[in-house]
Design an enzyme around this catalytic site. Structure first.
Site, PDB file in Angstrom:
ATOM      1  NE  ARG A   1      64.841  47.440   1.791  1.00 45.94           N
ATOM      2  CZ  ARG A   1      64.726  47.644   0.731  1.00 45.94           C
ATOM      3  NH1 ARG A   1      65.512  47.495  -0.239  1.00 45.94           N
ATOM      4  NH2 ARG A   1      63.415  47.761   0.045  1.00 45.94           N
TER       5      ARG A   1
ATOM      6  CG  LEU B   1      60.637  56.745  14.665  1.00 45.73           C
ATOM      7  CD1 LEU B   1      61.023  56.898  15.980  1.00 45.73           C
ATOM      8  CD2 LEU B   1      59.489  55.693  14.443  1.00 45.73           C
ATOM      9  CG  ASN B   2      61.787  54.556   8.353  1.00 53.61           C
ATOM     10  OD1 ASN B   2      62.564  55.355   8.429  1.00 53.61           O
ATOM     11  ND2 ASN B   2      62.140  53.371   7.802  1.00 53.61           N
ATOM     12  CG  ASP B   3      61.974  50.042   9.321  1.00 56.95           C
ATOM     13  OD1 ASP B   3      61.283  50.788   9.018  1.00 56.95           O
ATOM     14  OD2 ASP B   3      62.796  49.526   8.483  1.00 56.95           O
TER      15      ASP B   3
HETATM   16  C1  FRU Z   1      61.218  49.513   5.980  1.00 55.79           C
HETATM   17  C2  FRU Z   1      62.360  49.784   5.004  1.00 55.79           C
HETATM   18  C3  FRU Z   1      63.599  48.744   5.241  1.00 55.79           C
HETATM   19  C4  FRU Z   1      64.918  49.802   5.182  1.00 55.79           C
HETATM   20  C5  FRU Z   1      64.427  51.050   5.678  1.00 55.79           C
HETATM   21  C6  FRU Z   1      64.915  52.289   5.036  1.00 55.79           C
HETATM   22  O1  FRU Z   1      60.397  50.362   6.071  1.00 55.79           O
HETATM   23  O2  FRU Z   1      62.197  50.113   3.901  1.00 55.79           O
HETATM   24  O3  FRU Z   1      63.549  47.829   4.366  1.00 55.79           O
HETATM   25  O4  FRU Z   1      65.850  49.318   5.508  1.00 55.79           O
HETATM   26  O5  FRU Z   1      63.210  50.969   5.538  1.00 55.79           O
HETATM   27  O6  FRU Z   1      64.544  53.237   5.844  1.00 55.79           O
END
Ligand code: FRU
Length: 447
Positions: free
Chosen positions: A149, A19-21
């Site tokens: 983005r 998981l990220n953002d």
């Molecule tokens: C931030 C990021 C965003 C991108 C996403 C890709 O952590 O690099 O800029 O949209 O993660 O997972």
């Protein structure tokens, strides 16, 4: 190994994978929706980059409903990257970056990368419409590299606005504002930047609190110092003064925080949720061996404080998970089951030692979070500068600490990986109330 070891009780995690953002945060038709950057194929974030989806009626009972957006069109074939939600009467509109990596000899900064803004609609956060392309590289100003983005949509003076993060061809971070009347046709309005502040601004978010305007972002390439910009990438906010960017303040001084997003609750609270993790770190997370990695932070209420900066505290709903308080007297050491919520009034120097090896120390205007042994898996020390600290609150979950200083004027978030679900707490220079906490009801699901 016990597969439940280190599973969080108060924080949203993936069942498996990475998981990220946080993405698409909103309240819609009686439910909170938390989407997130999700790589179901790998705890290291490899393979398909999708959006996963959690929903909740009350920020306490959560259900993971599955993967809701896949990289399955020519416009997002290499990743459904970050984005946001805006809700009209009966429709949730999601906007995100479709990442495309072209074949050929490219550096993927000045060429070879498609950064598309895509729009989908949904009535429930689960079943999605078709994907509509609303902006692509040719629509961005000529000074942009192909790193553009993370659209965040908001409304202002009767118009829809979109703020997008970008890297210019001169390697300067900036954001761009677009506007629209119908969420379909978008017109470039302006670029906002400031001198010497990193090469790329990710995950921008523009919002007002108490009539004051703030720009949150996660800049990359800001030089490191001992007590600020300690992590590989920063994450903080600018205050607008007279429509230009004023002071920048970091959201969180801990090891694990990046790419937050905010939204407004129906009762007008501004809530922020961050990724309790960050990319390209020199420390690690042992849950990788169990098949998953990372979690989101608690939802935190954001307020303007008397210093004119933003304070964060766990959303008030969290308090209902507290059980009867236990007092821990100055100088004593006791064992507590995780999760717990510790609160204390403080003045002057104090120290709290958790699980023998995590030292929280405040003296002469400097707060230190220091890991002595292996429990931090490579995490060492972080600082928060504070002229004055009148209280501390710690939400300790199975494998994380969120430390709120002076009513959340400074916050430090970190992962830690104890051997047991019970940890010792030693306090010096303060006595504290500890509330053992009930777990949130988080329903995971293996797809
Ligand atoms: C931030 C990021 C965003 C991108 C996403 C890709 O952590 O690099 O800029 O949209 O993660 O997972």
């Amino acid at each position: 190994m016990n597969n439940d070891k280190w599973r969080q009780k108060l924080h949203l995690e993936p069942q498996k994978g990475w998981l990220n953002d946080p993405n698409g945060l909103c309240y819609f038709k009686g439910k909170y929706h938390v989407f997130f950057q999700y790589s179901p194929d790998s705890p290291l974030g490899e393979g398909r980059k999708c959006w996963g989806h959690y929903e909740s009626p009350d920020l306490l009972n959560w259900e993971f409903t599955g993967t809701v957006l896949y990289p399955d069109t020519p416009y997002d074939k290499d990743g459904v990257f970050s984005g946001s939600a805006i809700c009209t009467d009966d429709t949730m509109h999601l906007f995100y970056t479709g990442n495309v990596m072209e074949d050929g000899d490219h550096d993927y900064v000045t060429s070879g990368r498609g950064a598309n803004v895509l729009h989908v609609t949904t009535k429930d956060g689960k079943v999605m419409s078709g994907k509509k392309l609303v902006l692509e590289n040719k629509d961005y100003p000529s000074y942009c590299s192909c790193h553009v983005r993370d659209p965040k949509i908001y409304s202002e003076q009767g118009k829809y606005k979109m703020v997008l993060g970008a890297r210019t061809l001169e390697d300067k971070g900036c954001v761009m504002i677009y506007s629209s009347d119908d969420l379909e046709n978008w017109v470039f309005e302006e670029k906002i930047t400031t001198e010497n502040f990193g090469f790329m601004w990710e995950c921008p978010d523009l919002f007002e609190i108490s009539g004051r305007k703030f720009l949150s972002l996660s800049p990359q390439g800001v030089p490191h110092h001992k007590v600020i910009f300690q992590n590989v990438y920063s994450s903080g906010y600018f205050k607008f003064s007279e429509d230009s960017l004023g002071r920048y303040t970091e959201w969180d001084c801990g090891f694990d925080w990046y790419a937050p997003q905010t939204f407004e609750t129906p009762d007008g609270r501004r809530i922020i949720i961050g990724w309790m993790g960050i990319g390209d770190i020199p420390y690690s997370n042992p849950t990788v061996a169990l098949g998953w990695q990372h979690c989101l932070t608690l939802p935190r209420e954001v307020r303007v404080n008397e210093h004119g900066t933003l304070s964060q505290l766990p959303c008030t709903e969290i308090n209902s998970l507290r059980e009867d308080e236990i007092i821990i007297a100055d100088g004593s050491c006791e064992k507590f089951k995780l999760p717990f919520d510790l609160t204390a009034e403080v003045s002057g120097k104090y120290e709290i030692i958790i699980d023998k090896d995590i030292v929280l120390h405040y003296e002469n205007g400097l707060f230190e979070l220091k890991f002595l042994g292996m429990v931090g898996f490579g995490r060492d020390i972080r600082y928060a500068e504070m002229d004055n600290c009148n209280d501390i609150r710690i939400i300790a979950d199975t494998s994380s600490l969120e430390i709120y200083l002076d009513k959340g004027r400074k916050v430090l978030s970190t992962r830690f990986y104890p051997d047991s679900k019970e940890v010792s707490v030693l306090v010096r220079g303060l006595s504290a109330q500890i509330y053992p906490m009930r777990a949130m009801n988080i329903t995971l699901r293996d797809e």
